[in-house]
Design a protein around this motif. Structure first.
Motif, PDB file in Angstrom:
ATOM      1  N   LEU A  50      86.747 -10.997  26.488  1.00 38.87           N
ATOM      2  CA  LEU A  50      85.642 -11.862  26.885  1.00 38.87           C
ATOM      3  C   LEU A  50      86.084 -13.320  27.002  1.00 38.87           C
ATOM      4  N   ASN A  51      86.891 -13.785  26.060  1.00 40.13           N
ATOM      5  CA  ASN A  51      87.390 -15.157  26.139  1.00 40.13           C
ATOM      6  C   ASN A  51      88.247 -15.365  27.382  1.00 40.13           C
ATOM      7  N   HIS A  52      89.137 -14.417  27.649  1.00 43.83           N
ATOM      8  CA  HIS A  52      90.011 -14.532  28.821  1.00 43.83           C
ATOM      9  C   HIS A  52      89.203 -14.496  30.111  1.00 43.83           C
ATOM     10  N   LEU A  53      88.128 -13.710  30.108  1.00 40.01           N
ATOM     11  CA  LEU A  53      87.280 -13.608  31.290  1.00 40.01           C
ATOM     12  C   LEU A  53      86.714 -14.981  31.660  1.00 40.01           C
ATOM     13  N   TYR A  54      86.272 -15.718  30.653  1.00 42.33           N
ATOM     14  CA  TYR A  54      85.715 -17.050  30.916  1.00 42.33           C
ATOM     15  C   TYR A  54      86.800 -18.067  31.248  1.00 42.33           C
ATOM     16  N   ILE A  55      87.906 -18.006  30.535  1.00 39.85           N
ATOM     17  CA  ILE A  55      88.985 -18.963  30.794  1.00 39.85           C
ATOM     18  C   ILE A  55      89.517 -18.813  32.210  1.00 39.85           C
ATOM     19  N   ASP A  56      89.627 -17.586  32.690  1.00 42.08           N
ATOM     20  CA  ASP A  56      90.161 -17.334  34.025  1.00 42.08           C
ATOM     21  C   ASP A  56      89.069 -17.232  35.092  1.00 42.08           C
ATOM     22  N   SER A  57      87.863 -17.718  34.787  1.00 41.32           N
ATOM     23  CA  SER A  57      86.767 -17.622  35.760  1.00 41.32           C
ATOM     24  C   SER A  57      86.905 -18.652  36.888  1.00 41.32           C
ATOM     25  N   THR A  58      87.874 -19.558  36.767  1.00 42.40           N
ATOM     26  CA  THR A  58      88.214 -20.480  37.858  1.00 42.40           C
ATOM     27  C   THR A  58      89.695 -20.349  38.146  1.00 42.40           C
ATOM     28  N   ARG A  67      81.155  -9.243  34.644  1.00 42.76           N
ATOM     29  CA  ARG A  67      81.989 -10.218  35.340  1.00 42.76           C
ATOM     30  C   ARG A  67      81.231 -11.536  35.470  1.00 42.76           C
ATOM     31  N   VAL A  68      81.964 -12.640  35.494  1.00 45.12           N
ATOM     32  CA  VAL A  68      81.369 -13.972  35.642  1.00 45.12           C
ATOM     33  C   VAL A  68      81.063 -14.221  37.113  1.00 45.12           C
ATOM     34  N   ASN A  69      79.844 -14.613  37.420  1.00 45.58           N
ATOM     35  CA  ASN A  69      79.455 -14.909  38.797  1.00 45.58           C
ATOM     36  C   ASN A  69      80.113 -16.200  39.290  1.00 45.58           C
ATOM     37  N   GLY A  76      92.449 -26.025  34.669  1.00 47.14           N
ATOM     38  CA  GLY A  76      91.151 -26.605  34.359  1.00 47.14           C
ATOM     39  C   GLY A  76      90.102 -25.608  33.911  1.00 47.14           C
ATOM     40  N   LEU A  77      89.052 -26.176  33.301  1.00 47.51           N
ATOM     41  CA  LEU A  77      87.888 -25.416  32.868  1.00 47.51           C
ATOM     42  C   LEU A  77      86.665 -25.904  33.631  1.00 47.51           C
ATOM     43  N   PRO A  78      85.662 -25.037  33.818  1.00 48.96           N
ATOM     44  CA  PRO A  78      84.452 -25.425  34.553  1.00 48.96           C
ATOM     45  C   PRO A  78      83.584 -26.391  33.751  1.00 48.96           C
ATOM     46  N   LEU A  79      83.645 -27.655  34.094  1.00 47.52           N
ATOM     47  CA  LEU A  79      82.877 -28.691  33.398  1.00 47.52           C
ATOM     48  C   LEU A  79      81.386 -28.416  33.548  1.00 47.52           C
ATOM     49  N   GLY A  80      80.661 -28.463  32.436  1.00 46.99           N
ATOM     50  CA  GLY A  80      79.231 -28.206  32.462  1.00 46.99           C
ATOM     51  C   GLY A  80      78.849 -26.880  31.845  1.00 46.99           C
ATOM     52  N   ASN A  81      79.840 -26.143  31.325  1.00 46.67           N
ATOM     53  CA  ASN A  81      79.577 -24.851  30.693  1.00 46.67           C
ATOM     54  C   ASN A  81      79.765 -24.943  29.185  1.00 46.67           C
ATOM     55  N   GLN A  82      78.870 -24.302  28.441  1.00 43.84           N
ATOM     56  CA  GLN A  82      78.918 -24.360  26.982  1.00 43.84           C
ATOM     57  C   GLN A  82      80.225 -23.804  26.445  1.00 43.84           C
ATOM     58  N   VAL A  83      80.653 -22.685  26.966  1.00 45.32           N
ATOM     59  CA  VAL A  83      81.859 -22.050  26.431  1.00 45.32           C
ATOM     60  C   VAL A  83      83.091 -22.886  26.745  1.00 45.32           C
ATOM     61  N   ALA A  84      83.107 -23.574  27.882  1.00 43.81           N
ATOM     62  CA  ALA A  84      84.235 -24.440  28.227  1.00 43.81           C
ATOM     63  C   ALA A  84      84.336 -25.609  27.253  1.00 43.81           C
ATOM     64  N   GLN A  85      83.181 -26.108  26.813  1.00 39.78           N
ATOM     65  CA  GLN A  85      83.151 -27.198  25.834  1.00 39.78           C
ATOM     66  C   GLN A  85      83.816 -26.765  24.535  1.00 39.78           C
ATOM     67  N   VAL A  86      83.524 -25.549  24.097  1.00 39.55           N
ATOM     68  CA  VAL A  86      84.106 -25.043  22.846  1.00 39.55           C
ATOM     69  C   VAL A  86      85.610 -24.839  23.011  1.00 39.55           C
ATOM     70  N   TYR A  87      86.031 -24.268  24.136  1.00 43.02           N
ATOM     71  CA  TYR A  87      87.457 -24.072  24.375  1.00 43.02           C
ATOM     72  C   TYR A  87      88.200 -25.403  24.407  1.00 43.02           C
TER      73      TYR A  87
END
Length: 365
Positions: free
Chosen positions: A182-190, A68-70, A194-205
């Protein structure tokens, strides 16, 4: 009527092998990369203290999908403008490096158009400026100064990305069930948009979110002189009426993504040039390409220098750190016609620091 359907172009292009992400060697490389420059980070230090055991636990969590994403650590930055940054934990940085470096970017780089400038190895602002230079000179050689530029900017792009729309787009590229998880886990981590600015994976998405727009503009609309840096993009064409048509189509396309263009979007004469990546770019009557800072950018730089020098004089920043930051700033500026401005800045800095520039330069050059 513009054809906005892009789904068939994306359907099932890639799958992701679960073993690539769960491979211990890949996780260890990602750990070393995430650790670089993070020695004084408490999250990194805690993970490092149990690095081997921690990586085995992380591998197990990824294998059985208990990972899980912290919660994110939020803070504000004020350069180049005020933004809310959401920093992830060290553990999540490791997984993001492993996902992006081994799967997302290596495979997607062949799908992104050349003139998508952001967030990719070998690209960036300077690459984007050089491409824009080529575009403007190519247009001038064919049409002189008789043309138009459509400059577009998306309203609060990172903060307005709809998770469901993004997941739909990502799933077209990576349709393996493990990948989706895994992709959905990061996308829905907020929560919310919006996406969490400052994260590598958010930049790619974020790059992927507008890839369909790139293909639409260069394909369906037939625009050859086009470039995009994240949510900031331009189209160059000889006909103002056709660019108006393009603008209508682009408005429809971004609306289908749950986004909108902001008030800075406009069509301007080619001879006026364009503001892009912090510089004013234009071509003179005799065909000379010019790139220089506008007044607003200059004021921001002098304000930044005043803040930095005050930190040095107050003992809150070392001179070495100051000159590292100042050198990087001047290096960026020297990609434009800013030699005289850089000399003026040197004088200004020395006045603020009240010390001999010669002594300091000899010490840190």
């Amino acid at each position: 009527m513009c054809d906005l359907s892009q789904k068939d172009k994306y359907k099932g292009i890639f799958t992701m092998d679960k073993d690539v992400i769960c491979d211990y060697g890949n996780l260890y490389k990602a750990y070393k990369k995430a650790k670089s420059g993070k020695k004084h980070n408490s999250s990194a230090a805690k993970f490092e203290a149990m690095s081997l055991e921690g990586l085995h636990m992380l591998k197990e969590q990824l294998e059985n999908r208990s990972y899980r994403v912290n919660p994110y650590n939020e803070f504000k930055v004020y350069e180049p403008k005020e933004r809310v940054i959401k920093s992830c934990s060290f553990k999540d940085k490791v997984v993001q490096h492993c996902l992006c470096d081994n799967i997302l970017l290596p495979r997607l780089k062949y799908e992104f158009i050349k003139t998508n400038y952001a967030g990719q190895l070998g690209k960036g602002t300077h690459f984007g400026m050089d491409c824009l230079k080529e575009h403007m000179l190519e247009f001038y050689n064919q049409h002189d100064l008789d043309g138009w530029i459509l400059k577009c900017d998306i309203t609060k792009f990172f903060y307005q990305i709809d998770h469901e729309v993004l997941k739909d787009i990502v799933d077209y590229y990576f349709d393996d069930e493990y990948t989706k998880w895994l992709n959905h886990l990061y996308i829905d981590s907020t929560d919310g948009l919006g996406l969490p600015l400052g994260n590598q994976v958010a930049q790619v998405y974020a790059l992927l979110m507008l890839n369909g727009l790139d293909l639409f503009i260069t394909g369906e609309l037939g625009i050859e002189l086009y470039g995009r840096y994240m949510d900031d993009f331009y189209l160059i064409a000889p006909s103002k009426e056709y660019l108006k048509h393009c603008l209508d189509c682009i408005n429809q396309f971004v609306a289908s993504l749950g986004l909108s263009l902001n008030g800075k979007t406009q069509i301007v004469p080619f001879k006026n040039g364009i503001l892009f990546t912090g510089f004013h770019h234009y071509v003179t009557k005799d065909g000379k390409y010019i790139r220089k800072l506008n007044g607003k950018s200059k004021r921001k730089i002098y304000k930044k220098l005043k803040i930095w020098t005050k930190l040095v004089n107050d003992g809150k920043m070392t001179e070495k750190k100051f000159y590292e930051k100042y050198g990087a700033l001047k290096n960026h500026m020297l990609h434009g016609n800013c030699v005289k401005l850089c000399h003026s800045m040197d004088v200004y800095v020395e006045q603020l620091l009240n010390k001999s520039s010669e002594i300091r330069r000899n010490k840190y050059d």
